[in-house]
Design a protein around this motif. Sequence first.
Motif, short mmCIF file in Angstrom:
data_model
loop_
_atom_site.label_atom_id
_atom_site.label_comp_id
_atom_site.label_asym_id
_atom_site.label_seq_id
_atom_site.Cartn_x
_atom_site.Cartn_y
_atom_site.Cartn_z
N ILE A 163 0.83 -1.21 0.00
CA ILE A 163 0.00 0.00 0.00
C ILE A 163 0.87 1.26 0.00
O ILE A 163 0.59 2.22 -0.71
CB ILE A 163 -0.95 -0.01 1.23
N GLN A 166 2.16 2.33 -3.47
CA GLN A 166 1.26 2.61 -4.59
C GLN A 166 1.31 4.09 -4.98
O GLN A 166 1.61 4.96 -4.16
CB GLN A 166 -0.18 2.22 -4.23
N ILE A 168 -0.23 7.78 -6.62
CA ILE A 168 -1.37 8.61 -6.25
C ILE A 168 -2.61 8.36 -7.13
O ILE A 168 -3.72 8.38 -6.63
CB ILE A 168 -0.99 10.11 -6.25
N TRP A 170 -3.69 5.64 -8.14
CA TRP A 170 -4.35 4.48 -7.52
C TRP A 170 -5.12 4.90 -6.28
O TRP A 170 -6.23 4.44 -6.03
CB TRP A 170 -3.28 3.44 -7.16
N TYR A 171 -4.53 5.80 -5.49
CA TYR A 171 -5.22 6.29 -4.29
C TYR A 171 -6.47 7.09 -4.64
O TYR A 171 -7.44 7.11 -3.89
CB TYR A 171 -4.28 7.15 -3.44
N ASP A 172 -6.44 7.77 -5.81
CA ASP A 172 -7.63 8.51 -6.24
C ASP A 172 -8.83 7.58 -6.43
O ASP A 172 -9.97 7.95 -6.17
CB ASP A 172 -7.35 9.24 -7.57
N ASN A 174 -9.09 4.57 -4.98
CA ASN A 174 -9.31 3.79 -3.76
C ASN A 174 -9.32 4.73 -2.56
O ASN A 174 -8.27 5.12 -2.08
CB ASN A 174 -8.22 2.73 -3.57
N GLN A 175 -10.50 5.10 -2.12
CA GLN A 175 -10.60 6.02 -1.00
C GLN A 175 -10.07 5.37 0.27
O GLN A 175 -10.06 4.15 0.41
CB GLN A 175 -12.06 6.44 -0.79
N SER A 176 -9.67 6.22 1.22
CA SER A 176 -9.09 5.70 2.46
C SER A 176 -10.06 4.79 3.21
O SER A 176 -9.65 3.83 3.84
CB SER A 176 -8.65 6.86 3.36
N LEU A 179 -9.82 1.36 1.69
CA LEU A 179 -8.57 0.71 2.09
C LEU A 179 -8.63 0.26 3.55
O LEU A 179 -8.10 -0.77 3.91
CB LEU A 179 -7.40 1.67 1.89
N ILE A 863 -2.24 5.90 5.41
CA ILE A 863 -3.10 5.85 4.22
C ILE A 863 -3.80 7.19 4.00
O ILE A 863 -3.84 7.71 2.88
CB ILE A 863 -4.13 4.71 4.35
N ILE A 866 -1.25 9.84 2.80
CA ILE A 866 -0.24 9.16 1.99
C ILE A 866 0.63 10.13 1.21
O ILE A 866 1.82 9.90 1.01
CB ILE A 866 -0.90 8.13 1.03
#
Length: 1241
Positions: A163, A166, A168, A170-172, A174-176, A179, A863, A866
């Motif tokens: 995690i 990864q 950014i 991908w983080y957009d 996948n919200q916290s 996760l 997370i 991040i």
Amino acid sequence: MLAEREQQARKPLLGKFLKRESENAKEKEETPPKVSIKKLWRYADSFDFILILIGSLVAIVTGLGMPFLSIIMGSMSQSFINATMYIYCPWDEFIFYDNSDKAVFNCSDYSLHQFSHDIMPQILYSVYMGVALFLSATIQVTCFLVAGENMMHRMRMAFFKSILRQDIPWYDKNQSGTLSTKLFDNLERIKEGTGDKVALAIQFVSQFFGGFIVAFTYDWKLTLIMMALSPLMIICGAFLAKLMASSTEKEAKNYAKAGAIAEEVLTSIRTVVAFNGQEMECKRYETALKAGKADGIIKSIYVGSGLGFTFLVMFGSYCLAFWVGTDFVVDGKMNPDTMITVFFGVMMGSMALGQAGPQFAVVGTAQGAAAAIYEIIDRAPEIDSQSTEGNKPDNVKGRIQVKDVKFSYPTRPDIQVLKGVSFEVLPGQTVALVGSSGCGKSTIVSLLLRYYNVESGMGYKTLVGERGTQLSGGQKQRIAIARALVRNPKILLLDEATSALDAESESVVQQALDKAAQGRTTLVIAHRLSTIRNADMIVAMKDGQVVEVGKHDDLMEKNGLYYELVNAQVFTDVDDENVVDSSHRQYTKQISQISARRRLSSTTSKDGDILLQKLTSPRKSIEDEDEEYLKDLTKAKDLKSETERLKKDLEREGAKPANLLLILKYARPEWIYIFLAVVVSIIQGGVFPAFSLFFSTIMEVFAGSDPHEMRRKGHFWALMFLVLGIVQAATLFLQAFFFGLAAERLTMRLRAKLFNHILRMDIGYFDDPRHSSGKICTRLATDTPNVKSAIDYRLGMVFSALVSVGTGVVIAFIYGWQMALLMVAIFPLGGVGQAVQNKYFQGRSKEDARELENAGKTAMEAIEHIRTVQALTLEGKFYNMFCKFLDYPHQSSRRKALMQGLTFGFSSSIFFFLYAAAFRFGVWLIVKETLTPIEVLKSLYAISFTAGSMGFASSYFPEYLKAKFAAGLIFKMLADEPKIDSLSKGGKKPAKINASIHFHDIQFAYPQRSTINVLKGLNLDVEPGKTLALVGPSGCGKSTVVSLMERFYDPANGDVTIDNENIQEINVQYLRSQLALVSQEPILFDRSIRENIIYGLEDKNISEEEIQNATRLANIEKFISELPDGLNTRVGEKGTQLSGGQKQRIAIARALIRNPRILLLDEATSALDTESEKVVQEALDRASQGRTCIIIAHRLSTIVNADCIAVIKNGVVIEKGTHEELIKRRGVYFALTEKQNMKKE
């Protein structure tokens, strides 16, 4: 794009919690296929596989225990029948014959000593089986727990490490929160599906096959006959399960609607109260609840039908077995022991099938969860933050070149944010990027950080964070600047570092920023153009393109885009008709308002060459506390943690647990249904005591000497099993229906009553963190339904169990008090075993949970922030902290595995020892001729067959505990009295209001900060039709004036009067109907534009002409006419489908349609970009004509034309007059204007 993410961040909290169905539907489309069983154990090593192999083999042995018990029971039953036949012998040489005249028993060949000799091996087998099961159950659980814990420890570390690396984009996607679910829930699901649950699945499969192998081996015909009804049960069960699932889904949807209404109202409570929308919202909420209640009652009918039908078929199969078995025994085709063995074999096998289902479901869930986890672990990010590859320049001078950069966010590839941007920043220069919201300024900073790759052009590649750390006020901004400078960066990036501050704080912070920029390459993004006047170069942007580049003076002379932006914010002391009264401000007032979130990120290369420090704004709001509370709530999925949460809430509220009598008092209208349900439950309690008698009597029938009489009695008692099944089915159905009806009615009434009561409360009530919107929504959505657990079908089980056990004990004492005394003495050990097993299933200790929680907090912190973590290269630090927190629970879990294995071994084997002891004592009593064999059986079975019902009843008490706590909270809330009753019908309603306002010597402190006086003797006067503007630094009391006007609060001392009437004597709803509030962040509801405009006036029959007139005055008529659905267009949650300017103008129309005598404007344009601000300001100017107005502003340029300007500081008015008068006075007001004056040299 950034604005859109901000709006997403502001989505109502309980909406996220309750309404995940649509999100889940989207997720399902993208869910990776389940992993194979083999891949599920991907992180197991060779030692773990050895443990799993050993555990699997012994689980098979454990599973075979019950089928072997059926053989023992068959042999024991035959011995008891033989002993009974011996006792019934009319003379010593008497011979029993079956229907074919075949001799089946010779009295002369038998004695009670022979009986003892025959049965003792069976009793010893039972003891041996108990020992074997204790060992095998202990070993299977210990092996699987240790192997599972080892594997999960490795998986947790691998997942978190993956995690952290990864990128950014991908983080957009996948919200916290998602996760968090994967980190906590999915890993827990995998742990369950690879641990002892697998051993249980193997055990039950072994029991299933073992049971049916034994049954088929002894007599395949009777086995098939007993199985004849199974397809019927499976088909009907599946049908009822589908109906129930459909009903549950429908019920959940309807309650989600009710929850959404409550959540929308409570997160917007000031708007609801200000526009008198409470009564309408109560009706909406109750309507949604009624639909949910109907579905809940239907679900109860399905539950009752399913349970009733299951038992009817089960007892029907017993009837069939004993009917046909009797014929087989009488006809000499079978011995009674064979029939009993087959009976118990099929029963044990069938039970195992039912018990195996949930275990396989757990494994299946683990496969799905593992797919999501492995997908992340195996993903190779396009931009790997932990990669050691790439150039590492020795000397970074700080030159930035952006050349023809084009970029779209990966989540919105169809919208190009940058369309060929080019500019250059030389070492040591300060360059400012300016432009309206969404023009691409912050995106450039993001690309410099290389959170993303550009589509084309040259430039650094990177994005800004979703959330970031929240800092508030000028002091924390200066701390953040210091943190940035500690790293001694070559490049300093400042993204709206003072946008959230008032003029006074901004000045102090700006001085700190100016010092920080000295000797560094600095890129500044600002909405407040006063902060970048001295920049070496200013880049003006619009729609993702660079429009102008130059210094301040040069760009002003061009009269282009930059000139327009400056003129929109300039504050001058010259009377100039061309000055545009507009500005850009940040809203920082209401403590329960959602805080506008700025981005915070920072980055550095290995040598600290580049640093971004995005300095951010407002304080942590109650909404954020709600979000944390709801995270805890989603974790509280099991009964134990849910009860712990309720207990904590009870202590916080200072409430006491309710009791059953108090809950029943509230359920008075449902007493008739509860009474009927209890009567039915008492009848049901007699079923299993009767079953024990019927079963023993069947044994006695087989000891008969007359074949014809044996057949007749056997058929009669077989039919009695069917009668028992009918009684059981009918009582289960009626019990579920009546308790369900009572529970649903009580829940709906409590919910509606609580919601209505909450909407009566004053705003100070909602400022209390204990009454934040998230917590109140939890009370309504979760805790109120918890109350019904006290009077649902589980209460019926308690009555049934009491009757069942009581009757069983009475029967036991009637047939043999000696046997009964032993049973009553030793069978509680079985209860202890059951309790130990339940405790074992509930899980691990609090210490482990605490350490895992610390690891979880570390993970969530990383997370959620991040971008900061990656920017400061803190991945290794967070990973090491995470692993350190995991060490203790990992070692502890391994140590406790043996103890958990021993508890499971004890609970699995105890009944074998109990039965062995009971039968051994029974044999002694028979041999001593104290009791007959049948009396022993009746006494033994009366207690053993009914004791199990206590296990069902025990499920009520944890639920009742939860209901007690929940009811205590609900009843405490219902007992709270509002200081200002928003639904009160009392008070004056003046025929006419001229709107002369007077604040006389007002003293006020907020309820949550009662020791800090906000207003300290404030005096204000506003004449009818005049405009009063309030200015001053943050926290001086400006917004408090508006709150007191709306009677959100009452002052501690002093009076607020309208037309010389104290507003506390005026009916509160009437008072608010004469006011209209337009705030900086207007709250719109998820309805049509029309419904939003007439909000709170639904019963006034507002005409179409009045609506159109309001939209025209609000400058929104043209926009609405261009929409396909016009006024019927839905605006989305909190108006997310509209821009800030559009929302603001609808809010103005909502204010104007009321034709209010008093208009309150609380920083109504501060959150808008320059272009939107102009349009809205024009609408506000129109709206204020002919009305008494009170305006609050941080940007002073919006109030130069006010009839009176009052400067407030430390809760008192220190200056008052027109703009020109105050400028000439050269006091505090003059100083504020100077700080915002861009043209000041």
